[in-house]
Motif scaffolding. Structure first.
Motif, PDB file in Angstrom:
ATOM      1  N   LEU A  19       0.860  -1.176   0.000  1.00  0.00           N
ATOM      2  CA  LEU A  19       0.000   0.000   0.000  1.00  0.00           C
ATOM      3  C   LEU A  19       0.897   1.227   0.000  1.00  0.00           C
ATOM      4  N   SER A  20       0.571   2.188  -0.837  1.00  0.00           N
ATOM      5  CA  SER A  20       1.375   3.391  -0.954  1.00  0.00           C
ATOM      6  C   SER A  20       0.464   4.614  -1.006  1.00  0.00           C
ATOM      7  N   MET A  21       0.947   5.700  -0.408  1.00  0.00           N
ATOM      8  CA  MET A  21       0.238   6.970  -0.485  1.00  0.00           C
ATOM      9  C   MET A  21       1.286   8.066  -0.625  1.00  0.00           C
ATOM     10  N   GLY A  22       1.096   8.947  -1.581  1.00  0.00           N
ATOM     11  CA  GLY A  22       2.087   9.980  -1.828  1.00  0.00           C
ATOM     12  C   GLY A  22       1.594  11.381  -1.573  1.00  0.00           C
ATOM     13  N   TYR A  23       2.284  12.067  -0.700  1.00  0.00           N
ATOM     14  CA  TYR A  23       2.098  13.493  -0.453  1.00  0.00           C
ATOM     15  C   TYR A  23       0.665  13.864  -0.099  1.00  0.00           C
TER      16      TYR A  23
END
Length: 149
Positions: A19-23
């Motif tokens: 799982l990734s979340m950017g800015y």
């Protein structure tokens, strides 16, 4: 692609390996609820990656970042033919950086959600990369595989 909020992901339990979340951490209402949700949807041993801008600690670093986002990027946008809306977006982007969650709070919230191997890596004094792992069977002390490591 799925549409939803970080605090209520439209995914079943233990359905993701990564799982990734950017800015976007600074836009969440409740990082504790979001991290609990990330934990819920990650499978055993799943990895989490969060990217975030961090307000530089030094006065000069803050001034440099502010100048880059408020003057440098919009000026480059003018040469590239960007719209007024794009310029406003960059201004908003900088204003939200000033309201970022401090790194120690993020790290503690990840640990409180149950994540292991919680780390922060920083580039250019303002780009933070947070990584963590959901515990797996191998982390259980009675698991034979854990004793082999």
């Amino acid at each position: 692609l799925l549409r939803g909020s970080a605090e209520a992901l439209p995914l079943p339990d233990a359905s993701c390996d990564f799982l990734s979340m950017g800015y976007a951490l600074r836009h969440l209402r409740d990082i504790h609820a979001a991290f609990a949700e990330f934990y819920r949807v990650l499978r055993s041993g799943g990895r989490l990656l969060l990217l975030e801008i961090t307000q530089p600690r030094s006065l000069w670093g803050g001034l440099l970042l502010r100048g880059y986002l408020r003057i440098g990027v919009p000026l480059l946008g003018c040469f590239a033919g960007c719209s007024q809306a794009s310029k406003e977006l960059w201004r908003y982007y900088h204003e939200t950086i000033e309201a970022c969650v401090p790194p120690p709070v993020i790290l503690e919230a990840l640990r409180a959600a149950g994540f292991l191997e919680v780390q922060r890596h920083v580039e250019f004094r303002c780009l933070s990369e947070y990584t963590a792992r959901r515990p797996g069977r191998i982390d259980h002390p009675k698991c034979p595989a854990a004793q082999e490591e």
